[in-house]
Design an enzyme around this catalytic site. Structure first.
Site, PDB file in Angstrom:
ATOM      1  N   ASP A  99       0.791  -1.045   0.053  1.00  0.00           N
ATOM      2  CA  ASP A  99       0.012   0.235  -0.009  1.00  0.00           C
ATOM      3  C   ASP A  99       0.888   1.199   0.035  1.00  0.00           C
ATOM      4  O   ASP A  99       1.901   1.442   0.757  1.00  0.00           O
ATOM      5  CB  ASP A  99      -0.820  -0.007   1.191  1.00  0.00           C
ATOM      6  N   LYS A 163      -7.615   3.132  -2.744  1.00  0.00           N
ATOM      7  CA  LYS A 163      -7.804   2.957  -1.251  1.00  0.00           C
ATOM      8  C   LYS A 163      -8.438   4.250  -0.843  1.00  0.00           C
ATOM      9  O   LYS A 163      -7.634   5.071  -1.018  1.00  0.00           O
ATOM     10  CB  LYS A 163      -6.652   2.259  -0.589  1.00  0.00           C
ATOM     11  N   LYS A 196     -10.248  -0.679  -2.126  1.00  0.00           N
ATOM     12  CA  LYS A 196     -10.093  -1.298  -0.923  1.00  0.00           C
ATOM     13  C   LYS A 196     -10.614   0.025   0.038  1.00  0.00           C
ATOM     14  O   LYS A 196     -10.368   1.127  -0.093  1.00  0.00           O
ATOM     15  CB  LYS A 196      -8.554  -1.440  -0.662  1.00  0.00           C
TER      16      LYS A 196
END
Length: 232
Positions: A99, A163, A196
């Site tokens: 990430d 995300k 996400k």
């Protein structure tokens, strides 16, 4: 598709990235919670990159990946520095995904070309080394228009996931992965990358709602995981 309420514990945990990221955490706590994440069968245990060597032995030969964060939680390093941080991950064949935080200050400044160039360079480098890249926008700092633009940029840069949040934002009213913002992101990426959610996912109802909405993955603090999974 099966409704979330009908899913087994194993099915539910596969949506979960189990976060152990606070800088105050001791080595003992990080190891303890890495083991717990593996025991639960979560998709990933997320740690800061310093702890790869500490945690990786507990994830090896299991169904749980170790997923480090890059340039976390601010996303303000240079592109050269960010790629150097990704390069460290290539030394570990067990690392499959990571990430990374987008420079959301640049997004708020309308410097969209700079954001694209940075994400494209990071994405290209990651994919050249068979790594999955998940890009965090910190949506609570952005307007809906900026969230949509961030999704468009990320898709153009060929990232694998968009995300919502780091979970470490201060100075703002924090809502994280609401159903509304996840719907906006899903609508904007149009299936060209995965979505996400992270931030403020603390109860089972919210977790199940996001699954039924069609989310691909969720970042959950280790303290919230047992409640979400109905284990306490």
């Amino acid at each position: 598709m099966k409704k979330a309420v009908e899913m087994t514990l194993k099915e539910l945990t596969r949506y979960m990235d189990y976060s152990i990221l606070h800088p105050s955490f001791t080595d003992d706590l990080i190891v303890e919670q890495t083991k717990k994440g593996v025991e639960l069968g979560v998709k990933c245990v997320c740690v800061n990159p310093l702890y790869i060597d500490l945690c990786l032995p507990y994830c090896k030969n299991t169904d749980t990946l170790l997923a480090p964060t890059i340039d976390f939680p601010f996303g303000t390093s240079s592109t050269e520095s960010r790629i150097k941080q990704i390069e460290v991950l290539t030394k570990y064949p067990e690392i499959v995904e990571f990430d990374i935080v987008a420079n959301y200050g640049k997004l708020r400044s309308g410097k969209y070309e700079e954001v694209y160039n940075d994400l494209k360079a990071c994405s290209d480098y990651a994919h050249a080394h068979n790594l999955i890249i998940k890009v965090i926008f910190e949506v609570d700092t952005l307007s809906e228009e900026e969230i949509r633009k961030a999704c468009q940029i990320a898709v153009s840069a060929n990232v694998d996931f968009v995300k919502t949040s780091t979970g470490f934002l201060t100075g703002y009213e924090v809502h994280g992965a609401t159903c509304e913002v996840i719907s906006i992101m899903m609508e904007e990426v149009k299936g060209k990358c995965k979505v996400k959610g992270a931030g403020c996912i603390r109860d089972r109802k919210h977790y199940l709602e996001l699954i039924d909405l069609g989310i691909d993955r969720m970042g959950v603090n280790y303290k919230s995981a047992p409640t979400i999974l109905g284990l306490e």
